[in-house]
Design a protein around this motif. Structure first.
Motif, PDB file in Angstrom:
ATOM      1  N   ASP A  78       0.824  -1.215   0.000  1.00 30.94           N
ATOM      2  CA  ASP A  78       0.000   0.000   0.000  1.00 30.94           C
ATOM      3  C   ASP A  78       0.855   1.261   0.000  1.00 30.94           C
ATOM      4  O   ASP A  78       0.576   2.206  -0.732  1.00 30.94           O
ATOM      5  CB  ASP A  78      -0.940   0.014   1.212  1.00 30.94           C
ATOM      6  N   VAL A  79       1.902   1.271   0.820  1.00 27.08           N
ATOM      7  CA  VAL A  79       2.792   2.429   0.873  1.00 27.08           C
ATOM      8  C   VAL A  79       3.489   2.610  -0.474  1.00 27.08           C
ATOM      9  O   VAL A  79       3.556   3.713  -1.009  1.00 27.08           O
ATOM     10  CB  VAL A  79       3.814   2.305   2.030  1.00 27.08           C
ATOM     11  N   ASP A  80       3.985   1.508  -1.054  1.00 23.82           N
ATOM     12  CA  ASP A  80       4.642   1.579  -2.371  1.00 23.82           C
ATOM     13  C   ASP A  80       3.723   2.184  -3.423  1.00 23.82           C
ATOM     14  O   ASP A  80       4.116   3.091  -4.156  1.00 23.82           O
ATOM     15  CB  ASP A  80       5.054   0.184  -2.844  1.00 23.82           C
ATOM     16  N   GLU A  81       2.519   1.664  -3.492  1.00 21.05           N
ATOM     17  CA  GLU A  81       1.566   2.136  -4.500  1.00 21.05           C
ATOM     18  C   GLU A  81       1.245   3.621  -4.311  1.00 21.05           C
ATOM     19  O   GLU A  81       1.221   4.397  -5.270  1.00 21.05           O
ATOM     20  CB  GLU A  81       0.282   1.311  -4.435  1.00 21.05           C
ATOM     21  N   PHE A  82       1.017   4.012  -3.082  1.00 23.69           N
ATOM     22  CA  PHE A  82       0.685   5.406  -2.789  1.00 23.69           C
ATOM     23  C   PHE A  82       1.847   6.334  -3.152  1.00 23.69           C
ATOM     24  O   PHE A  82       1.656   7.368  -3.792  1.00 23.69           O
ATOM     25  CB  PHE A  82       0.296   5.543  -1.320  1.00 23.69           C
ATOM     26  N   ILE A  83       3.062   5.951  -2.757  1.00 23.70           N
ATOM     27  CA  ILE A  83       4.235   6.782  -3.048  1.00 23.70           C
ATOM     28  C   ILE A  83       4.454   6.903  -4.550  1.00 23.70           C
ATOM     29  O   ILE A  83       4.763   7.989  -5.053  1.00 23.70           O
ATOM     30  CB  ILE A  83       5.499   6.227  -2.347  1.00 23.70           C
ATOM     31  N   ARG A  84       4.296   5.819  -5.289  1.00 24.50           N
ATOM     32  CA  ARG A  84       4.444   5.886  -6.755  1.00 24.50           C
ATOM     33  C   ARG A  84       3.482   6.903  -7.342  1.00 24.50           C
ATOM     34  O   ARG A  84       3.851   7.711  -8.198  1.00 24.50           O
ATOM     35  CB  ARG A  84       4.224   4.514  -7.381  1.00 24.50           C
ATOM     36  N   GLY A  85       2.237   6.885  -6.885  1.00 25.44           N
ATOM     37  CA  GLY A  85       1.253   7.847  -7.376  1.00 25.44           C
ATOM     38  C   GLY A  85       1.614   9.275  -7.025  1.00 25.44           C
ATOM     39  O   GLY A  85       1.475  10.184  -7.845  1.00 25.44           O
ATOM     40  N   LEU A  86       2.107   9.476  -5.801  1.00 24.90           N
ATOM     41  CA  LEU A  86       2.516  10.818  -5.385  1.00 24.90           C
ATOM     42  C   LEU A  86       3.717  11.309  -6.187  1.00 24.90           C
ATOM     43  O   LEU A  86       3.788  12.476  -6.565  1.00 24.90           O
ATOM     44  CB  LEU A  86       2.847  10.835  -3.894  1.00 24.90           C
ATOM     45  N   GLU A  87       4.653  10.405  -6.445  1.00 27.91           N
ATOM     46  CA  GLU A  87       5.816  10.772  -7.256  1.00 27.91           C
ATOM     47  C   GLU A  87       5.388  11.141  -8.680  1.00 27.91           C
ATOM     48  O   GLU A  87       5.857  12.141  -9.229  1.00 27.91           O
ATOM     49  CB  GLU A  87       6.832   9.635  -7.312  1.00 27.91           C
ATOM     50  N   ASP A  88       4.517  10.316  -9.259  1.00 27.35           N
ATOM     51  CA  ASP A  88       4.038  10.591 -10.619  1.00 27.35           C
ATOM     52  C   ASP A  88       3.364  11.953 -10.710  1.00 27.35           C
ATOM     53  O   ASP A  88       3.486  12.656 -11.708  1.00 27.35           O
ATOM     54  CB  ASP A  88       3.074   9.498 -11.092  1.00 27.35           C
ATOM     55  N   ALA A  89       2.637  12.322  -9.648  1.00 30.24           N
ATOM     56  CA  ALA A  89       1.929  13.603  -9.625  1.00 30.24           C
ATOM     57  C   ALA A  89       2.824  14.749  -9.142  1.00 30.24           C
ATOM     58  O   ALA A  89       2.372  15.880  -9.042  1.00 30.24           O
ATOM     59  CB  ALA A  89       0.694  13.493  -8.725  1.00 30.24           C
ATOM     60  N   LYS A  90       4.085  14.422  -8.828  1.00 30.92           N
ATOM     61  CA  LYS A  90       5.044  15.423  -8.344  1.00 30.92           C
ATOM     62  C   LYS A  90       4.569  16.129  -7.065  1.00 30.92           C
ATOM     63  O   LYS A  90       4.693  17.338  -6.917  1.00 30.92           O
ATOM     64  CB  LYS A  90       5.381  16.425  -9.437  1.00 30.92           C
ATOM     65  N   LEU A  91       4.008  15.324  -6.150  1.00 32.41           N
ATOM     66  CA  LEU A  91       3.515  15.853  -4.882  1.00 32.41           C
ATOM     67  C   LEU A  91       4.469  15.597  -3.722  1.00 32.41           C
ATOM     68  O   LEU A  91       4.296  16.150  -2.639  1.00 32.41           O
ATOM     69  CB  LEU A  91       2.139  15.268  -4.564  1.00 32.41           C
ATOM     70  N   VAL A  92       5.450  14.711  -3.943  1.00 30.34           N
ATOM     71  CA  VAL A  92       6.470  14.426  -2.930  1.00 30.34           C
ATOM     72  C   VAL A  92       7.840  14.540  -3.572  1.00 30.34           C
ATOM     73  O   VAL A  92       7.984  14.441  -4.785  1.00 30.34           O
ATOM     74  CB  VAL A  92       6.316  13.019  -2.299  1.00 30.34           C
ATOM     75  N   GLU A  93       8.822  14.728  -2.693  1.00 31.15           N
ATOM     76  CA  GLU A  93      10.200  14.731  -3.170  1.00 31.15           C
ATOM     77  C   GLU A  93      11.042  13.816  -2.288  1.00 31.15           C
ATOM     78  O   GLU A  93      10.793  13.711  -1.083  1.00 31.15           O
ATOM     79  CB  GLU A  93      10.775  16.149  -3.182  1.00 31.15           C
ATOM     80  N   ARG A  94      11.982  13.175  -2.914  1.00 31.06           N
ATOM     81  CA  ARG A  94      12.876  12.269  -2.206  1.00 31.06           C
ATOM     82  C   ARG A  94      13.895  13.130  -1.447  1.00 31.06           C
ATOM     83  O   ARG A  94      14.526  14.007  -2.024  1.00 31.06           O
ATOM     84  CB  ARG A  94      13.577  11.374  -3.214  1.00 31.06           C
ATOM     85  N   VAL A  95      14.032  12.860  -0.149  1.00 32.00           N
ATOM     86  CA  VAL A  95      14.959  13.604   0.686  1.00 32.00           C
ATOM     87  C   VAL A  95      16.294  12.890   0.722  1.00 32.00           C
ATOM     88  O   VAL A  95      17.349  13.506   0.759  1.00 32.00           O
ATOM     89  CB  VAL A  95      14.398  13.777   2.111  1.00 32.00           C
ATOM     90  N   GLY A  96      16.262  11.574   0.739  1.00 26.71           N
ATOM     91  CA  GLY A  96      17.483  10.782   0.819  1.00 26.71           C
ATOM     92  C   GLY A  96      17.189   9.430   1.399  1.00 26.71           C
ATOM     93  O   GLY A  96      16.083   8.920   1.304  1.00 26.71           O
ATOM     94  N   GLU A  97      18.205   8.883   2.025  1.00 25.72           N
ATOM     95  CA  GLU A  97      18.099   7.573   2.647  1.00 25.72           C
ATOM     96  C   GLU A  97      18.278   7.739   4.152  1.00 25.72           C
ATOM     97  O   GLU A  97      19.040   8.588   4.600  1.00 25.72           O
ATOM     98  CB  GLU A  97      19.192   6.631   2.124  1.00 25.72           C
ATOM     99  N   SER A  98      17.543   6.933   4.937  1.00 31.35           N
ATOM    100  CA  SER A  98      17.713   6.990   6.386  1.00 31.35           C
ATOM    101  C   SER A  98      18.999   6.267   6.747  1.00 31.35           C
ATOM    102  O   SER A  98      19.530   5.479   5.977  1.00 31.35           O
ATOM    103  CB  SER A  98      16.521   6.368   7.103  1.00 31.35           C
TER     104      SER A  98
END
Length: 99
Positions: A78-98
């Motif tokens: 569920d998290v993977d699917e949601f993040i992919r959609g947010l990335e496609d819509a350019k609503l989130v940005e990758r900060v880095g790695e923990s």
């Protein structure tokens, strides 16, 4: 995809609670893009809240698994699917790695 990757909302979005729903509204060039509004179900709204630029996706999936009493694999998917959609819509940005 669920990994040590850390995301946060982009700076050009606002989130509002409308009735029982949460919505994400992109604001481009100081104008709300109403064609790109995203309505969130309760699980998606919780994932969105957890995207704070500090927690990685694995930690977010773990929280979702615990809070919603779902199998870890289901939460990760569920998290993977949601993040992919947010990335496609350019609503989130990758900060880095923990770490």
């Amino acid at each position: 995809m669920v990994s040590e990757t850390v995301y946060r909302p982009t700076s050009d979005v606002v989130t509002r609670k409308v009735g029982d729903e949460s919505v994400i509204v992109p604001v481009r060039s100081h104008v709300a893009d109403l064609d790109a509004v995203v309505t969130l179900n309760p699980v998606a709204a919780r994932i969105w809240e957890l995207l704070d630029g500090r927690r990685d996706l694995a930690a977010i999936a773990g929280t979702i698994s615990e809070e919603y009493e779902v199998e870890p694999e289901t939460a990760r998917a569920d998290v993977d699917e949601f993040i992919r959609g947010l990335e496609d819509a350019k609503l989130v940005e990758r900060v880095g790695e923990s770490r």
